[in-house]
Motif scaffolding. Structure first.
Motif, PDB file in Angstrom:
ATOM      1  N   GLY B 272      -4.825  15.287 -12.339  1.00  0.00           N
ATOM      2  CA  GLY B 272      -4.988  16.780 -12.337  1.00  0.00           C
ATOM      3  C   GLY B 272      -3.893  17.160 -11.131  1.00  0.00           C
ATOM      4  O   GLY B 272      -3.143  18.088 -11.198  1.00  0.00           O
ATOM      5  N   VAL B 273      -3.810  16.622 -10.083  1.00  0.00           N
ATOM      6  CA  VAL B 273      -2.973  16.666  -8.885  1.00  0.00           C
ATOM      7  C   VAL B 273      -1.557  16.508  -9.505  1.00  0.00           C
ATOM      8  O   VAL B 273      -0.816  17.686  -9.167  1.00  0.00           O
ATOM      9  N   ALA B 274      -1.100  15.617 -10.042  1.00  0.00           N
ATOM     10  CA  ALA B 274       0.099  15.311 -10.612  1.00  0.00           C
ATOM     11  C   ALA B 274       0.438  16.347 -11.668  1.00  0.00           C
ATOM     12  O   ALA B 274       1.612  17.023 -11.689  1.00  0.00           O
ATOM     13  N   SER B 275      -0.731  16.846 -12.429  1.00  0.00           N
ATOM     14  CA  SER B 275      -0.343  17.577 -13.461  1.00  0.00           C
ATOM     15  C   SER B 275       0.059  19.108 -12.922  1.00  0.00           C
ATOM     16  O   SER B 275       1.040  19.876 -13.110  1.00  0.00           O
ATOM     17  N   ALA B 276      -0.732  19.556 -11.966  1.00  0.00           N
ATOM     18  CA  ALA B 276      -0.622  20.679 -11.243  1.00  0.00           C
ATOM     19  C   ALA B 276       0.689  20.971 -10.335  1.00  0.00           C
ATOM     20  O   ALA B 276       1.115  21.944 -10.446  1.00  0.00           O
ATOM     21  N   VAL B 277       0.934  19.706  -9.793  1.00  0.00           N
ATOM     22  CA  VAL B 277       2.127  19.886  -8.884  1.00  0.00           C
ATOM     23  C   VAL B 277       3.258  19.945  -9.970  1.00  0.00           C
ATOM     24  O   VAL B 277       4.528  20.382  -9.533  1.00  0.00           O
ATOM     25  N   ASN B 278       3.317  19.087 -10.951  1.00  0.00           N
ATOM     26  CA  ASN B 278       4.450  19.426 -11.947  1.00  0.00           C
ATOM     27  C   ASN B 278       4.829  20.830 -12.425  1.00  0.00           C
ATOM     28  O   ASN B 278       5.713  21.331 -12.400  1.00  0.00           O
ATOM     29  N   VAL B 279       3.567  21.483 -12.780  1.00  0.00           N
ATOM     30  CA  VAL B 279       3.878  22.897 -12.902  1.00  0.00           C
ATOM     31  C   VAL B 279       4.204  23.838 -11.827  1.00  0.00           C
ATOM     32  O   VAL B 279       5.423  24.579 -12.035  1.00  0.00           O
ATOM     33  N   PHE B 280       3.870  23.554 -10.662  1.00  0.00           N
ATOM     34  CA  PHE B 280       4.084  24.050  -9.242  1.00  0.00           C
ATOM     35  C   PHE B 280       5.622  23.855  -9.194  1.00  0.00           C
ATOM     36  O   PHE B 280       6.529  24.863  -8.907  1.00  0.00           O
ATOM     37  N   VAL B 281       6.252  22.584  -9.240  1.00  0.00           N
ATOM     38  CA  VAL B 281       7.589  22.236  -9.162  1.00  0.00           C
ATOM     39  C   VAL B 281       8.600  22.899 -10.290  1.00  0.00           C
ATOM     40  O   VAL B 281       9.672  23.512  -9.855  1.00  0.00           O
ATOM     41  N   LYS B 282       8.187  22.904 -11.294  1.00  0.00           N
ATOM     42  CA  LYS B 282       8.781  23.699 -12.287  1.00  0.00           C
ATOM     43  C   LYS B 282       9.082  25.121 -11.997  1.00  0.00           C
ATOM     44  O   LYS B 282      10.087  25.678 -12.515  1.00  0.00           O
ATOM     45  N   GLU B 283       8.229  25.741 -11.555  1.00  0.00           N
ATOM     46  CA  GLU B 283       8.167  27.137 -10.834  1.00  0.00           C
ATOM     47  C   GLU B 283       9.116  27.437 -10.050  1.00  0.00           C
ATOM     48  O   GLU B 283       9.504  28.283  -9.752  1.00  0.00           O
ATOM     49  N   PRO B 470       6.318  25.747 -22.660  1.00  0.00           N
ATOM     50  CA  PRO B 470       6.840  25.076 -21.652  1.00  0.00           C
ATOM     51  C   PRO B 470       5.751  25.143 -20.507  1.00  0.00           C
ATOM     52  O   PRO B 470       4.585  26.123 -20.500  1.00  0.00           O
ATOM     53  N   ASN B 471       5.747  24.136 -19.868  1.00  0.00           N
ATOM     54  CA  ASN B 471       4.693  23.909 -18.839  1.00  0.00           C
ATOM     55  C   ASN B 471       3.347  23.840 -19.269  1.00  0.00           C
ATOM     56  O   ASN B 471       2.348  24.085 -18.398  1.00  0.00           O
ATOM     57  N   ASN B 472       3.029  23.331 -20.415  1.00  0.00           N
ATOM     58  CA  ASN B 472       1.689  22.977 -20.890  1.00  0.00           C
ATOM     59  C   ASN B 472       1.124  21.954 -20.240  1.00  0.00           C
ATOM     60  O   ASN B 472       1.753  20.944 -19.599  1.00  0.00           O
ATOM     61  N   GLN B 473      -0.330  22.094 -20.152  1.00  0.00           N
ATOM     62  CA  GLN B 473      -0.645  20.859 -19.615  1.00  0.00           C
ATOM     63  C   GLN B 473      -1.584  20.038 -20.649  1.00  0.00           C
ATOM     64  O   GLN B 473      -2.807  19.651 -20.359  1.00  0.00           O
ATOM     65  N   THR B 474      -1.329  20.112 -21.807  1.00  0.00           N
ATOM     66  CA  THR B 474      -2.160  19.344 -22.888  1.00  0.00           C
ATOM     67  C   THR B 474      -2.209  18.024 -22.601  1.00  0.00           C
ATOM     68  O   THR B 474      -3.558  17.782 -22.703  1.00  0.00           O
ATOM     69  N   ILE B 475      -1.343  17.510 -22.183  1.00  0.00           N
ATOM     70  CA  ILE B 475      -1.437  15.973 -22.138  1.00  0.00           C
ATOM     71  C   ILE B 475      -2.579  15.734 -20.828  1.00  0.00           C
ATOM     72  O   ILE B 475      -3.355  14.930 -20.890  1.00  0.00           O
ATOM     73  N   SER B 476      -2.326  16.442 -19.660  1.00  0.00           N
ATOM     74  CA  SER B 476      -3.282  16.147 -18.534  1.00  0.00           C
ATOM     75  C   SER B 476      -4.537  16.276 -18.957  1.00  0.00           C
ATOM     76  O   SER B 476      -5.573  15.827 -18.374  1.00  0.00           O
ATOM     77  N   LEU B 477      -4.729  17.573 -19.671  1.00  0.00           N
ATOM     78  CA  LEU B 477      -6.096  17.950 -20.139  1.00  0.00           C
ATOM     79  C   LEU B 477      -6.689  16.807 -20.866  1.00  0.00           C
ATOM     80  O   LEU B 477      -7.942  16.559 -20.851  1.00  0.00           O
ATOM     81  N   ILE B 478      -5.998  16.310 -21.900  1.00  0.00           N
ATOM     82  CA  ILE B 478      -6.429  15.346 -22.785  1.00  0.00           C
ATOM     83  C   ILE B 478      -6.745  14.202 -21.908  1.00  0.00           C
ATOM     84  O   ILE B 478      -7.828  13.432 -22.139  1.00  0.00           O
TER      85      ILE B 478
END
Lengths: 225, 843
Positions: B272-283, B470-478
């Motif tokens: 979850g952290v990695a996925s959220a930071v991923n979105v954060f970083v993209k933004e 873009p920035n989807n979290q499909t994988i991290s949620l699955i």
């Protein structure tokens, strides 16, 4: 005195199996204090040229010497140091840091130079662009014109030797655009900065001392305005 | 390279932090639950170890216990002891004459003031004193009282004697709730044991003697001179220190296992952290490009965001540690049935510190993976934004971080499991499960992108297309919801499977009733009772008890002198073997190695057959010479074959099988196996046999299933409690990813509304998207758990796999429903947001 010297500058991109030449053997020099406009149609290579001149990107061949430093021999972080020292930027879409207030945005280049008077100096610049009372506002709380004025204040903050502006009025209405143009040229005159402007707008280009026409990655014409 | 200006980095981090605090808090919310679980379990373990230390004497109830399968005579230490007590315990049927009901229990015939430390807790409180005041009185375990609706004052029949129930046993020192469920105890006075007539040949009886010494006696030193003789006499001596060690070891293992479950929750949070930071970083990429343009080095930019992550990691870890410390207050209630001591709760600073450091470390480690992207952002992105999101695969540091993560998972599991192999197994499973779920996510997104037909209804098409926005979290949620689901459903399915297996036995032509301790003179009588009722005698198994004298000429004493590599397990020499003889194998056995020699005669070589796992576990080989001691008579045998034995059937299974023609004349008792038509008949047969032959013990399948159900419920409650952390983390990751993607969803929804879509269309698209997300995640998890259950059923429990489709469907609906509801709650605000707010970027 030459502040920017461009020799045989080329930039090519690999697009699949095809080689795409965006800039082809470009040569010119810019003297200190000169104002210059790079004009050309979309896709002509203006923005690429600006990026290379400012050390934002590296060339495929040729050399860029900015204030006596050959940029192609520097690493990206060394180029960043050159930008911090000698270069200012104004962008079409303002590029303010959204999480910083107007004042803090202007302070960043000063803080990078470890200036103790960063705050006072930034305030002074905001006052110059007429935004003293909006200093604590965040970018989203400012209009487009106001954002560009903050961006101008930030660009002049580190007292750059050369200022690069990419379509600085492209996102603004005519009236605001004219105000911004005036501000840039006034400050430029006051600080004695070299100004390199990329634009579609021939009227704006006409206000500079020299115009370089570029098309298909090559200089078509380099003449005084 | 210029030294970084940390002052400025911190200043910039705080400036950025101000506007992002709520979103950054979401990033770390994912690890809070995992850390809380870890700290709770670790604190609980710490306190438990302390309590086991403090209450060690109550665990044993005495300073020393001697144990043997034969009566323990007077001992030289008797005179040193301040108090002694004796106990004889064995399994036997007890009957409640009022109702005629009966059940197998553990009878403990007691003499003396045992326990010397702690006390037998009874209702009424004076029950214990009443029991000891003399007369035919008994103390009966509460589970047994509840099962038969018995009350204090009722009679209970044990063997030939009726006892009055003096009290309901609530707690026995050193005994756990689980022990009470498996073998509920009935205490009777030792003086009436003989009268019961229960201790006969073949009864598996344990004789205990308890000793108390004066305070401060060094018991270990005191018994040192007698150990050798006790070894010879096969007397087992158990001191407080021994009990402390063994209890500490078992609970250390339990606490490590539970920590491992908590660790899985933490790992899910890390995704979850990695996925959220991923979105954060993209933004943040645009801001990074500006900073780079202004002359900030890539290292300093990384430090700015890293500092923010560190602060939030620390906040999350502290919050988790705080919650964990609170949570441990409920743990004694959760584990009540498994604890032999009273557990105190208190802050364990060691665990809190461990939790905080772990939390900080994992949030930084997992955040680094997406965060490294900022190093590669070109300042050119200010002019051409599309160049900002550069590929990361080439960055060698990223590979270093991936290796770091793998090492961390392995290292942490090694720390908990203390075994290189198990740590590899566990981390391998984690990587495999994540890998599978990641691949499923990728495959689905690829398939949707590739095959999404243009003819599909717009709302459905848009909802599916949103899965790869873009920035989807499909994988991290699955990955997170899927793994959480997989854990919960595996436990659920497995429990179901075990119970089904036990119940299933009743449906086929399988035996469902087993009678043992039948003395030879009773045999024919019992048989005729059964055949009179029309029941078939499925098996009549003679059992001879014996001990092992020598293996390949090495007797017990010689074995003691051998080095650890050469010697045989001491347990082999000490245990009592219950052996049968026949000339064929039965349905639960298959020949694994060697040859089954069906008959043997005295004077000739006798070939016995060993259960394969048992033999291999004890380094016994085909051809080994084994001398047994059958009631004082040595019999020399050779291992002729190994059998694979299925021990999970209602059957009599033996570690050692003799050929016919050897043991027929030896003293023996019998086991009879039969099949009744229904529970009613089982109860009638049981009542009749127990009434007529009180020494015979009867077990029916119904009782086994009931006990199994009871135990599994207790275990599964604990496991589900732990698995809850994973689900909670999954939900937090889901909520945080919904909130993180809120801004983007708002823009999409406003764009759609601007283009003329009604609110209900937007709502439909969103609902369908959540439905797809929930379905994909839960289905992936459920399928994964079916695979895990199949593997566990086939290879660990050796039973056929029966998928629990119904339970799977319920889980699928529950998790998908939850995803949709959470999505709706989040979506309401999206749809009601005024468009101007979005255009301004304030959303």
């Amino acid at each position: 005195m030459t502040i920017l010297s461009i020799k045989n500058l080329s930039k090519t991109y690999q697009s699949g199996s095809r080689k795409l030449t965006v800039l082809d053997q470009v040569n010119f020099d810019i003297n200190s204090g000169e104002t210059i406009a790079i004009v050309g149609p979309s896709g002509s290579g203006k923005t690429t040229l600006l990026g290379l001149c400012a050390g934002l990107d590296s060339s495929s061949t040729g050399s860029v010497v900015l204030n006596g430093k050959a940029l192609e021999s520097l690493s990206e972080d060394q180029r960043a140091a050159v930008r911090s020292q000698d270069v200012g930027f104004i962008f079409q879409n303002f590029q303010l840091l959204p999480t910083l207030t107007a004042l803090e945005n202007v302070m960043v280049p000063l803080e990078l130079k470890k200036r103790k008077d960063a705050r006072a100096k930034a305030m002074e610049l905001l006052e110059k662009v007429g935004l003293k009372d909006r200093a604590t506002h965040y970018p989203t709380q400012l209009s487009g014109g106001e954002q560009q004025r903050v961006s101008i204040a930030r660009a002049f903050a580190n007292e750059p030797k050369i200022l690069f502006a990419d379509e600085p009025t492209g996102n603004l209405d005519t009236e605001t655009g004219e105000m911004i143009e005036k501000l840039i040229f006034d400050l430029n005159t006051e600080k004695g900065t070299t100004l390199v402007l990329v634009t579609h707008d021939l009227e704006l280009a006409g206000k500079t001392q020299r115009i370089i026409h570029i098309k298909g990655g090559k200089i078509q014409e380099d003449a005084n305005a | 390279m210029q030294m970084p200006d940390f002052g400025w980095i911190v200043k910039m981090a705080f400036r950025d932090f101000r506007k992002n605090i709520s979103r950054l808090l979401l990033f770390v919310s994912s690890i809070v639950v995992g850390i809380a679980a870890l700290v709770a379990i670790s604190s609980f373990g710490e306190n438990l170890t302390q309590d086991i230390d403090n209450q060690a004497k109550e665990l044993l109830g005495a300073d020393l216990v001697l144990e043997n399968s034969k009566p323990i005579g007077d001992q030289p230490i008797d005179s040193i002891a301040t108090q002694t007590a004796s106990e004889v315990n064995f399994a036997s049927m007890v009957a409640f004459p009022q109702t005629g009901a009966s059940r197998l229990t553990q009878v403990r015939a007691l003499e003396g003031a045992f326990p010397f430390y702690g006390f037998l807790e009874t209702i009424p409180a004076e029950g214990d004193a009443d029991f000891r005041s003399g007369g035919k009185k008994a103390l009966v375990e509460k589970t047994l009282m509840a099962q038969f609706n018995a009350e204090v004052g009722d009679l209970i029949k044990i063997g030939e004697v009726e006892f009055e129930i003096a009290g309901e046993l609530q707690k026995v020192p050193g005994q756990t709730g689980i022990t009470a469920t498996v073998a509920p105890a009935v205490y009777i006075p030792l003086e009436y044991l003989e009268e019961t007539g229960l201790v006969q040949y073949g009864s598996r009886v344990e004789y205990n003697r308890y000793f108390q010494f004066t305070e401060g006696t060094d018991v270990e030193a005191l018994i040192e001179p007698y150990n050798e003789q006790w070894e010879i006499d096969r007397v087992d001596a158990d001191t407080v220190e021994d009990r402390k060690r063994s209890t500490g070891r078992s609970f250390g293992n339990l606490s490590n296992f539970l920590s491992l479950v908590a660790f899985i929750a933490l790992l899910l949070g890390c995704v979850g952290v990695a996925s959220a930071v991923n979105v954060f970083v993209k933004e943040k990429l645009a801001s990074v490009a500006v900073l780079r343009c202004l002359g900030v080095s890539s290292r300093d930019v990384l430090y700015i965001y890293l500092f923010e992550i560190k602060i939030m990691g620390l906040v999350g870890a502290i919050l988790g540690a705080f919650l964990g410390t609170l949570l441990q207050f409920v743990l004694p209630a959760v584990f009540a049935d498994f604890l032999p001591v009273e557990v105190t709760v208190g802050v364990s600073w060691l665990s809190v510190g461990f939790g905080i450091i772990t939390g900080l470390f994992v949030s930084v480690l997992f955040a680094m993976l997406p965060l490294l992207k900022v190093r590669n952002v070109s300042p050119m992105a200010t002019l051409r934004p599309e160049t900002a999101d550069s590929g990361l695969l080439k960055d060698p540091l990223r590979w270093l971080v991936i290796i770091g993560i793998l090492l961390f998972i392995w290292g942490f599991s090694f720390y908990l499991l203390k075994s290189v192999q198990l740590a590899f197994g566990f981390s391998g499973f984690v990587v495999f499960a994540f890998g599978i779920l990641w691949a499923v996510g990728q495959l689905i997104m690829w398939a949707v992108r590739k095959f999404l037909p243009i003819s599909l209804r717009y709302t459905l098409r848009q909802a599916l297309a949103n899965l790869y926005r873009p920035n989807n979290q499909t994988i991290s949620l699955i990955a997170t919801i899927g793994l959480g689901t997989a854990m919960i459903s595996t436990l659920f399915f497995l429990q179901n499977q075990l119970l089904e297996e036990a119940k299933f036995a009743d449906k086929e032509d399988q035996p469902n009733m087993l009678m043992f301790d039948i003395q030879t003179p009773q045999l024919e009588n019992v048989k005729s009772k059964l055949t009179d009722r029309g029941l078939r005698i499925l098996q009549d198994v003679p059992i001879v008890t014996m001990q092992l004298n020598e293996i390949n000429g090495i007797d017990k004493q010689e074995n003691e002198e051998l080095s650890e590599e050469e010697d045989y397990s001491r347990w082999l020499y000490n245990r009592e073997f219950r052996v049968t003889y026949r000339d064929t194998l039965i349905s639960s056995e298959t020949l694994a190695q060697g040859e089954l020699i069906p008959t043997g005669t005295r004077g000739d070589s006798i070939f016995v057959s060993f259960a394969k796992d048992f033999a291999e576990g004890n380094n016994l080989k085909i051809g080994d010479e084994i001398e047994f001691n059958v009631q004082g008579r040595p019999i020399k045998t050779y291992i002729g074959s190994f059998r694979d034995v299925k021990f999970n059937q209602v059957s009599t299974n033996f570690l050692v099988l003799f050929p016919t023609g050897v043991l027929e004349q030896a003293p023996k008792f019998h086991v009879i196996i039969t099949k009744t038509k229904n529970d009613r008949e089982s109860a009638d047969v049981q009542a009749e046999i127990v009434r007529e032959f009180p020494n015979i013990s009867v077990i029916n399948l119904g009782a086994i299933v009931e006990t199994l159900e009871d135990i599994l419920n207790k275990i599964s409650f604990v496991i589900q409690f732990m698995a809850f952390f994973s689900i909670a983390t999954g939900i937090l990751v889901l909520i945080s990813s919904l909130i993180i993607s809120k801004y983007q969803r708002m823009r999409e929804s406003i764009l759609l509304r601007t283009l003329g879509a009604s609110s209900s269309t937007v709502r439909k698209i969103n609902t369908m998207e959540y439905f797809f997300l929930g379905s994909l995640a839960s289905l992936s998890g459920i399928i994964l758990s079916f695979v895990a259950t199949w593997l566990l059923s086939s290879f660990v429990f050796e039973m056929s796999f029966r998928p629990a489709w119904g339970a799977g469907l319920v889980l699928y609906l529950a998790i998908t429903g939850l995803t949709i509801i959470l999505g709706w709650l989040n979506g309401r605000r999206i749809i009601n947001q005024p468009p101007m707010e979005i255009l301004r970027g304030n959303g």
